[in-house]
Design an enzyme around this catalytic site. Structure first.
Site, PDB file in Angstrom:
ATOM      1  N   PHE A  29       8.846  16.221  -1.678  1.00 20.51           N
ATOM      2  CA  PHE A  29       9.659  15.720  -0.560  1.00 20.51           C
ATOM      3  C   PHE A  29      10.974  16.492  -0.421  1.00 20.51           C
ATOM      4  O   PHE A  29      11.990  15.936  -0.054  1.00 20.51           O
ATOM      5  CB  PHE A  29       9.895  14.211  -0.689  1.00 20.51           C
ATOM      6  CG  PHE A  29       8.670  13.433  -0.276  1.00 20.51           C
ATOM      7  CD1 PHE A  29       8.588  12.856   0.978  1.00 20.51           C
ATOM      8  CD2 PHE A  29       7.583  13.338  -1.120  1.00 20.51           C
ATOM      9  CE1 PHE A  29       7.440  12.185   1.384  1.00 20.51           C
ATOM     10  CE2 PHE A  29       6.426  12.680  -0.736  1.00 20.51           C
ATOM     11  CZ  PHE A  29       6.347  12.093   0.516  1.00 20.51           C
TER      12      PHE A  29
ATOM     13  N   GLU B  38       0.849  -1.207   0.000  1.00 20.61           N
ATOM     14  CA  GLU B  38       0.000   0.000   0.000  1.00 20.61           C
ATOM     15  C   GLU B  38       0.876   1.246   0.000  1.00 20.61           C
ATOM     16  O   GLU B  38       1.866   1.298   0.715  1.00 20.61           O
ATOM     17  CB  GLU B  38      -0.892  -0.035   1.250  1.00 20.61           C
ATOM     18  CG  GLU B  38      -1.836   1.115   1.358  1.00 20.61           C
ATOM     19  CD  GLU B  38      -2.660   1.288   0.081  1.00 20.61           C
ATOM     20  OE1 GLU B  38      -3.432   0.394  -0.270  1.00 20.61           O
ATOM     21  OE2 GLU B  38      -2.509   2.337  -0.582  1.00 20.61           O
TER      22      GLU B  38
ATOM     23  N   CYS C  30       4.979   4.927   9.217  1.00 16.59           N
ATOM     24  CA  CYS C  30       5.600   4.163   8.129  1.00 16.59           C
ATOM     25  C   CYS C  30       7.094   4.411   7.961  1.00 16.59           C
ATOM     26  O   CYS C  30       7.883   3.474   8.096  1.00 16.59           O
ATOM     27  CB  CYS C  30       4.885   4.448   6.819  1.00 16.59           C
ATOM     28  SG  CYS C  30       3.222   3.770   6.809  1.00 16.59           S
TER      29      CYS C  30
HETATM   30  P1  NAD Z   1      -3.356   0.312  12.235  1.00 17.73           P
HETATM   31  O1  NAD Z   1      -2.637   0.059  13.491  1.00 17.73           O
HETATM   32  O2  NAD Z   1      -4.032   1.630  12.030  1.00 17.73           O
HETATM   33  O3  NAD Z   1      -4.451  -0.810  11.984  1.00 17.73           O
HETATM   34  C1  NAD Z   1      -4.245  -2.165  12.197  1.00 17.73           C
HETATM   35  C2  NAD Z   1      -5.570  -2.780  12.637  1.00 17.73           C
HETATM   36  O4  NAD Z   1      -5.426  -4.196  12.690  1.00 17.73           O
HETATM   37  C3  NAD Z   1      -6.021  -2.342  14.028  1.00 17.73           C
HETATM   38  O5  NAD Z   1      -7.343  -1.815  13.954  1.00 17.73           O
HETATM   39  C4  NAD Z   1      -5.994  -3.628  14.857  1.00 17.73           C
HETATM   40  O6  NAD Z   1      -6.979  -3.666  15.862  1.00 17.73           O
HETATM   41  C5  NAD Z   1      -6.199  -4.676  13.786  1.00 17.73           C
HETATM   42  N1  NAD Z   1      -5.757  -6.022  14.138  1.00 17.73           N
HETATM   43  C6  NAD Z   1      -4.600  -6.409  14.706  1.00 17.73           C
HETATM   44  N2  NAD Z   1      -4.571  -7.744  14.853  1.00 17.73           N
HETATM   45  C7  NAD Z   1      -5.745  -8.218  14.370  1.00 17.73           C
HETATM   46  C8  NAD Z   1      -6.315  -9.516  14.245  1.00 17.73           C
HETATM   47  N3  NAD Z   1      -5.662 -10.600  14.667  1.00 17.73           N
HETATM   48  N4  NAD Z   1      -7.538  -9.631  13.707  1.00 17.73           N
HETATM   49  C9  NAD Z   1      -8.214  -8.544  13.288  1.00 17.73           C
HETATM   50  N5  NAD Z   1      -7.722  -7.288  13.379  1.00 17.73           N
HETATM   51  C10 NAD Z   1      -6.500  -7.119  13.904  1.00 17.73           C
HETATM   52  O7  NAD Z   1      -2.291   0.072  11.077  1.00 17.73           O
HETATM   53  P2  NAD Z   1      -2.212   0.797   9.646  1.00 17.73           P
HETATM   54  O8  NAD Z   1      -1.619   2.147   9.789  1.00 17.73           O
HETATM   55  O9  NAD Z   1      -3.501   0.624   8.958  1.00 17.73           O
HETATM   56  O10 NAD Z   1      -1.106  -0.122   8.947  1.00 17.73           O
HETATM   57  C11 NAD Z   1      -1.383  -1.449   8.544  1.00 17.73           C
HETATM   58  C12 NAD Z   1      -0.223  -1.926   7.681  1.00 17.73           C
HETATM   59  O11 NAD Z   1      -0.165  -1.133   6.477  1.00 17.73           O
HETATM   60  C13 NAD Z   1       1.143  -1.785   8.330  1.00 17.73           C
HETATM   61  O12 NAD Z   1       1.951  -2.846   7.934  1.00 17.73           O
HETATM   62  C14 NAD Z   1       1.676  -0.479   7.750  1.00 17.73           C
HETATM   63  O13 NAD Z   1       3.074  -0.437   7.711  1.00 17.73           O
HETATM   64  C15 NAD Z   1       1.123  -0.524   6.346  1.00 17.73           C
HETATM   65  N6  NAD Z   1       0.932   0.798   5.733  1.00 17.73           N
HETATM   66  C16 NAD Z   1       0.430   1.831   6.462  1.00 17.73           C
HETATM   67  C17 NAD Z   1       0.233   3.059   5.846  1.00 17.73           C
HETATM   68  C18 NAD Z   1      -0.298   4.231   6.638  1.00 17.73           C
HETATM   69  O14 NAD Z   1      -0.239   5.351   6.122  1.00 17.73           O
HETATM   70  N7  NAD Z   1      -0.819   4.033   7.827  1.00 17.73           N
HETATM   71  C19 NAD Z   1       0.547   3.237   4.500  1.00 17.73           C
HETATM   72  C20 NAD Z   1       1.039   2.149   3.775  1.00 17.73           C
HETATM   73  C21 NAD Z   1       1.222   0.931   4.404  1.00 17.73           C
END
Ligand code: NAD
Length: 490
Positions: free
Chosen positions: A310, A190, A321
């Site tokens: 950037f 993503e 991230c």
């Molecule tokens: P986040 O912490 O906001 O969300 C993760 C969610 O997963 C939480 O709501 C949590 O309760 C849930 N979760 C955890 N274990 C679970 C399980 N066993 N069953 C069901 N739900 C579960 O994280 P995010 O920011 O959305 O990031 C998710 C991934 O995407 C990460 O690897 C991150 O590096 C990547 N990412 C994030 C972004 C960003 O801007 N936030 C951008 C690109 C990629």
């Protein structure tokens, strides 16, 4: 198509909601029951412009469901997205416990051919590792309740999937037989940016699909077809909020192997972090040499080989991230005996930028103890409530340790983040931050701050000192109002 999105955080929620908007049947799952309760009642657990509009619209149209019941969601859907967090461990490597837990759940509940899509940012090799975990769990639970699968003969994917079952259920004679359902893992990293996440999902620069299965990649292309071809309609309510950046040509799809897809994500974030640390290092030289980093960045950004993005000097990158992904890449490299001298420097320059602000405060105020400092912005960047590794937090904590009294205001962060010193006074209104302040620090470039009436607000301050940590405010105007203005690299 029938999709289950596991993890409804910044990535999972936006992904699920946008896929429902383009007509897919989406079940979003989270093990945080409070979050799911909120979503079911139409309350957004995160701040992301436009998200509420799409959630309500698609909940009403029944394209979108929220649940904590992971087993049923896995069983009923064909494509399973893993979108759980991969936070940093203390040594900087990625903590994969949540991905592992979800992979086990998929293995335990798989009942027909599934495509397992890894959207979480994971170290290279994780796609294969997820396959192993799923397989181990399929084999330890014989997943025999084929009736749970809601098999839909009209659904193309399910027809295909029926053929793809390695051991068709029909061939099973007794419950103790070991079943091995076929599934494919796809890495689909993503690239959304918090604050513009919906536009980034609908109008991405590219879609990366990594898998050893051509068939799985083709199904994923079908899933994303309306986005790839830009053939979906943006609803009117959303148009008022999002810029209509619809592309006239198809979105490039990068089809590759699992490992390359995983690497693309880490390399992209590391490159962007490098660009920011680079301009911050140049800013530090500018500051000593009397050059203006804004002019320098503009001058180099016009070079099409460099580009203008950037190149904003400031207090550095943060968020959920860049810090963790750059660190994780250095750990991965170390496992291969590769020393990441450039990336180590990128990290060091970034952490120094935060300390440089504290040094600027000391230069301005001389004695910090007992001084009142107002902070504009807590989130790691504007248009998000995400405070994970936000530079503002490091700066505030250091200033409190030096004895400063801190008042902070953020347009959307209203709860004191866990990592923030609880002595921080959160102000409900931006003007409260200026009351009796010896210094104001702008830490996040929220648009609201550009339009403040600094003439009026300066009258509330004890001393008119201002550090613009993002080179965001109108320097000339502030100087003309009598502010002692310091930016970064100018
Ligand atoms: P986040 O912490 O906001 O969300 C993760 C969610 O997963 C939480 O709501 C949590 O309760 C849930 N979760 C955890 N274990 C679970 C399980 N066993 N069953 C069901 N739900 C579960 O994280 P995010 O920011 O959305 O990031 C998710 C991934 O995407 C990460 O690897 C991150 O590096 C990547 N990412 C994030 C972004 C960003 O801007 N936030 C951008 C690109 C990629």
């Amino acid at each position: 198509m029938k999709v289950c999105v596991i993890g409804t955080g910044y990535v999972g929620l936006v992904t699920g909601v946008c896929l429902s908007e383009i007509g897919h049947n989406i079940i979003c799952v989270d093990n945080d029951s409070e979050k799911i309760k909120k979503l079911l009642s139409g309350v957004m657990p995160i701040y992301e412009p436009g998200l509420d509009i799409l959630v309500l619209k698609n909940l009403n149209s029944k394209n979108l469901q929220f649940t904590t019941d992971i087993s049923s969601a896995i069983k009923s859907q064909d494509i399973i997205f893993i979108c759980v967090g991969t936070p940093p461990r203390p040594d900087g490597s990625a903590d994969l416990q949540y991905v592992e837990e979800v992979a086990k759940q998929i293995g335990n509940n798989i009942n027909s051919y599934k495509i397992v899509v890894n959207k979480s940012t994971v170290p290279i090799g994780s796609g294969d590792w997820v396959s192993i975990i799923i397989n181990d769990n399929i084999n330890s639970n014989n997943n025999l309740n084929s009736n749970d699968s809601n098999y839909d003969p009209n659904n193309n994917l399910k027809n295909d999937s029926k053929n793809n079952l390695k051991n068709n259920n029909n061939s099973l004679n007794k419950k103790s037989d070991i079943v091995s359902f076929k599934f494919d893992v796809v890495s689909n990293p993503e690239f959304l940016r918090e604050g513009t996440a919906i536009a980034d999902t609908f109008f991405p620069d590219r879609i990366v699909l990594g898998s050893s299965s051509k068939e799985a990649i083709n199904i994923m292309k079908k899933l994303y077809e309306p986005i790839i071809n830009q053939s979906f309609k943006v609803c009117d309510e959303l148009l008022k909020i999002l810029p209509n950046t619809k592309n006239t040509s198809p979105i490039p799809v990068v089809e590759t192997d699992l490992v390359s897809a995983e690497m693309i994500k880490y390399a992209a974030n590391s490159f962007l972090a490098t660009k920011i640390s680079f301009i911050n290092e140049i800013a530090n030289i500018c500051e000593k040499a009397g050059a203006d980093i804004k002019k320098v960045a503009y001058g180099i950004g016009l070079d099409s080989r460099i580009g203008p993005k950037f190149l904003n000097a400031g207090i550095g990158w943060g968020g959920s991230c860049f810090p963790k992904d750059v660190s994780a890449l250095t750990k991965i490299a170390a496992e291969y005996g590769i020393s990441t001298q450039l990336l180590n420097a990128v990290i060091n320059v970034n952490s120094q930028q935060r300390h440089k602000v504290v040094q600027k405060v000391q230069e301005m105020l001389k004695i910090v103890k007992g001084k009142s400092i107002g902070i504009l912005g807590i989130s790691f960047k504007p248009n998000t409530d995400d405070t994970r590794d936000a530079p503002a937090i490091t700066i505030i904590n250091n200033l409190i340790n030096l004895g400063a009294k801190i008042k902070a205001y953020d347009p959307v962060v209203k709860k004191i983040p866990e990592s923030l010193n609880p002595k921080t006074i959160f102000c409900p209104k931006v003007e409260d931050v200026f009351d009796g302040a010896d210094l104001i620090i702008l830490a996040t470039e929220w648009e609201e701050f550009a339009n403040l009436d600094f003439c009026r607000l300066s009258k509330k301050m004890r001393e008119k000192n201002l550090i613009d940590g993002r080179n965001f405010l109108d320097k000339e105007k502030l100087l003309s109002l009598g502010f002692n203005y310091i930016g970064i690299g100018r």
